[in-house]
Structure formats: structure tokens, C-alpha cells
Write an enzyme that holds these catalytic residues in place. Structure first.
Site, mmCIF file in Angstrom:
data_model
loop_
_atom_site.group_PDB
_atom_site.id
_atom_site.type_symbol
_atom_site.label_atom_id
_atom_site.label_comp_id
_atom_site.label_asym_id
_atom_site.label_seq_id
_atom_site.Cartn_x
_atom_site.Cartn_y
_atom_site.Cartn_z
ATOM 1 N N LYS A 9 0.825 -1.210 0.000
ATOM 2 C CA LYS A 9 0.000 0.000 0.000
ATOM 3 C C LYS A 9 0.867 1.271 0.000
ATOM 4 O O LYS A 9 2.055 1.217 0.363
ATOM 5 C CB LYS A 9 -0.917 -0.012 1.227
ATOM 6 C CG LYS A 9 -1.943 -1.154 1.229
ATOM 7 C CD LYS A 9 -2.862 -1.045 2.442
ATOM 8 C CE LYS A 9 -3.962 -2.101 2.410
ATOM 9 N NZ LYS A 9 -4.942 -1.920 3.516
ATOM 10 N N TYR A 49 -12.755 -2.971 -2.857
ATOM 11 C CA TYR A 49 -13.241 -2.790 -1.484
ATOM 12 C C TYR A 49 -14.775 -2.681 -1.469
ATOM 13 O O TYR A 49 -15.345 -2.039 -0.579
ATOM 14 C CB TYR A 49 -12.599 -1.555 -0.847
ATOM 15 C CG TYR A 49 -11.156 -1.772 -0.421
ATOM 16 C CD1 TYR A 49 -10.771 -2.933 0.250
ATOM 17 C CD2 TYR A 49 -10.171 -0.820 -0.669
ATOM 18 C CE1 TYR A 49 -9.454 -3.151 0.653
ATOM 19 C CE2 TYR A 49 -8.853 -1.020 -0.270
ATOM 20 C CZ TYR A 49 -8.502 -2.187 0.390
ATOM 21 O OH TYR A 49 -7.201 -2.396 0.795
ATOM 22 N N ASN A 112 -2.340 0.052 7.173
ATOM 23 C CA ASN A 112 -1.846 -1.239 7.654
ATOM 24 C C ASN A 112 -0.949 -1.959 6.626
ATOM 25 O O ASN A 112 -0.910 -3.177 6.550
ATOM 26 C CB ASN A 112 -3.010 -2.115 8.138
ATOM 27 C CG ASN A 112 -4.010 -2.394 7.039
ATOM 28 O OD1 ASN A 112 -3.810 -1.988 5.897
ATOM 29 N ND2 ASN A 112 -5.071 -3.106 7.364
ATOM 30 N N HIS A 115 -2.242 -5.241 1.605
ATOM 31 C CA HIS A 115 -3.468 -6.024 1.431
ATOM 32 C C HIS A 115 -3.058 -7.454 1.130
ATOM 33 O O HIS A 115 -2.090 -7.681 0.400
ATOM 34 C CB HIS A 115 -4.284 -5.479 0.249
ATOM 35 C CG HIS A 115 -5.339 -6.450 -0.199
ATOM 36 N ND1 HIS A 115 -6.544 -6.582 0.445
ATOM 37 C CD2 HIS A 115 -5.330 -7.390 -1.193
ATOM 38 C CE1 HIS A 115 -7.252 -7.539 -0.137
ATOM 39 N NE2 HIS A 115 -6.540 -8.056 -1.149
ATOM 40 N N GLU A 126 -9.021 -11.480 -7.415
ATOM 41 C CA GLU A 126 -8.133 -10.325 -7.243
ATOM 42 C C GLU A 126 -6.917 -10.384 -8.169
ATOM 43 O O GLU A 126 -6.480 -9.361 -8.682
ATOM 44 C CB GLU A 126 -7.695 -10.224 -5.768
ATOM 45 C CG GLU A 126 -8.858 -9.811 -4.869
ATOM 46 C CD GLU A 126 -8.524 -9.793 -3.383
ATOM 47 O OE1 GLU A 126 -7.369 -10.073 -3.009
ATOM 48 O OE2 GLU A 126 -9.437 -9.493 -2.597
HETATM 49 P P1 ADP Z 1 -8.263 -6.782 5.639
HETATM 50 O O1 ADP Z 1 -7.444 -5.837 4.794
HETATM 51 O O2 ADP Z 1 -7.524 -7.185 6.902
HETATM 52 O O3 ADP Z 1 -8.776 -7.978 4.861
HETATM 53 P P2 ADP Z 1 -10.909 -5.485 5.485
HETATM 54 O O4 ADP Z 1 -11.179 -6.162 4.197
HETATM 55 O O5 ADP Z 1 -11.952 -5.527 6.557
HETATM 56 O O6 ADP Z 1 -9.542 -5.980 6.169
HETATM 57 O O7 ADP Z 1 -10.639 -3.929 5.217
HETATM 58 C C1 ADP Z 1 -9.933 -3.498 4.083
HETATM 59 C C2 ADP Z 1 -9.046 -2.336 4.459
HETATM 60 O O8 ADP Z 1 -9.853 -1.230 4.882
HETATM 61 C C3 ADP Z 1 -8.137 -2.622 5.666
HETATM 62 O O9 ADP Z 1 -6.949 -3.312 5.294
HETATM 63 C C4 ADP Z 1 -7.874 -1.233 6.187
HETATM 64 O O10 ADP Z 1 -6.872 -0.563 5.426
HETATM 65 C C5 ADP Z 1 -9.217 -0.535 5.934
HETATM 66 N N1 ADP Z 1 -10.095 -0.599 7.124
HETATM 67 C C6 ADP Z 1 -10.794 -1.674 7.575
HETATM 68 N N2 ADP Z 1 -11.507 -1.358 8.689
HETATM 69 C C7 ADP Z 1 -11.240 -0.043 8.938
HETATM 70 C C8 ADP Z 1 -11.661 0.894 9.948
HETATM 71 N N3 ADP Z 1 -12.489 0.533 10.903
HETATM 72 N N4 ADP Z 1 -11.157 2.140 9.885
HETATM 73 C C9 ADP Z 1 -10.316 2.526 8.902
HETATM 74 N N5 ADP Z 1 -9.895 1.711 7.913
HETATM 75 C C10 ADP Z 1 -10.339 0.436 7.931
#
Ligand code: ADP
Length: 153
Positions: A9, A49, A112, A115, A126
Site C-alpha cells: 500500500k 473494497y 496497515n 493487502h 483479485e
Molecule cells: P483486511 O485488509 O484485513 O482484509 P478489510 O477487508 O476488513 O480488512 O478492510 C480493508 C481495508 O480497509 C483494511 O486493510 C484497512 O486498510 C481498511 N479498514 C478496515 N476497517 C477499517 C476501519 N475501521 N477504519 C479505517 N480503515 C479500515
């Protein structure tokens, strides 16, 4: 052999962590079979997303994901999706276990670092979403002989 998608990212690009992240997957034993830098746009992020449309933070993650180009990688291995997810750690970097990529490099939910595809079905979608046909390579490396036991193949 299973394939999974990793996106390095913008937060990781800005912090010069791309090499470190690629190195971790390589050292684990996953095989790199596709890699490119690309600028994401609204369309691809709305699709990628889509499960988060309607959440309050949805515009913010799109903004964050478009801040710089990203690096998309396709990694291959037995149970590659599960292996990569495990190495990625929990969504919230503050809660992710130390030793995982998010646990070691993130203190944020949104920012974070990477992905990682969450299941085999999504990984297939994907890889197709981010790579054109011909950008993902099927080839055998000599090391694949020592990475797995004969009966695992
Ligand atoms: P993951 O990436 O762990 O599979 P998700 O698919 O739930 O998690 O979410 C996609 C991305 O959206 C996350 O990696 C993160 O960057 C962002 N995200 C998820 N939940 C939140 C939140 N509560 N607040 C801000 N960003 C979020």
C-alpha cells in the site's frame, strides 16, 4: 498451485518498506509470479473494497490507496492464501501479532501496510483484477524441489 494477491500500500511505499515486504514472502518460500507498480483509481477500488461501501471510512481508504502508486504482487505456493494472510496479521496494526508484517510495521487500522487476499475464491478474482493475462507467470524454480515434501505435491 495456489496463487494469492498482495498489494504493497502507499503507506509502505512512502516508508520504503517494499523491499522488506517482498523479502519476507520470498524467504518464507512463496514464489513470486507477478509484480508491477500501478496507480489505483476509484473504479478499481470500488470493486476491490466493494464489501466496505457504505462504511464511514470508505472514502478515506480510497484516498489513502490512491496517494501514491502501489506495488501489486502475485505469490504462489501450497495454501499460499492462508500462508500470506497469516504473515500479514490482523487488520488493526496495533493488535497484529509481532512477527507479522502489520504487527511489525503498522500502528494503524487504515494504514496497515499491505493487502492480502482473504480466501481462495477472492484471491482468484483479485489476481485477475490487478493483472492482465500474460503478466502472471507459471514457471518452475529448482528450489521448489526442496521447499515441500514429495507427498505434499
Ligand atoms: P483486511 O485488509 O484485513 O482484509 P478489510 O477487508 O476488513 O480488512 O478492510 C480493508 C481495508 O480497509 C483494511 O486493510 C484497512 O486498510 C481498511 N479498514 C478496515 N476497517 C477499517 C476501519 N475501521 N477504519 C479505517 N480503515 C479500515
Amino acid at each position: 498451485m495456489e496463487k494469492t494477491l498482495i498489494i504493497i500500500k502507499p503507506g509502505a511505499i512512502q516508508r520504503d518498506l517494499s523491499g522488506e515486504i517482498i523479502r519476507r514472502f520470498e524467504r518464507k518460500g512463496l514464489q513470486l509470479c507477478g509484480l508491477k507498480m500501478m496507480q489505483l483509481d476509484e473504479d478499481i477500488l470500488n470493486e476491490h473494497y466493494g464489501h466496505l461501501i457504505g462504511r464511514s471510512f470508505f472514502p478515506l481508504i480510497k484516498e489513502s490507496m490512491m496517494r501514491t502508486p502501489v506495488i501489486v504482487c502475485c505469490w504462489e505456493g501450497y495454501n499460499a492464501v492462508e500462508v500470506a494472510r497469516h504473515m500479514t496479521g490482523a487488520t488493526n496494526g496495533r493488535q497484529a501479532e509481532l512477527g507479522t508484517i502489520r504487527g511489525d510495521f503498522s500502528v494503524s487500522v487504515q494504514e496497515n501496510i499491505i493487502h492480502a487476499s482473504d480466501c481462495v475464491e477472492n484471491a482468484e478474482l483479485e489476481v485477475k483484477r490487478f493483472f492482465l493475462p500474460g503478466e502472471v507467470f507459471d514457471f518452475k524454480k529448482r528450489s521448489s524441489k526442496v521447499l515441500y515434501a514429495e507427498y505434499e505435491k
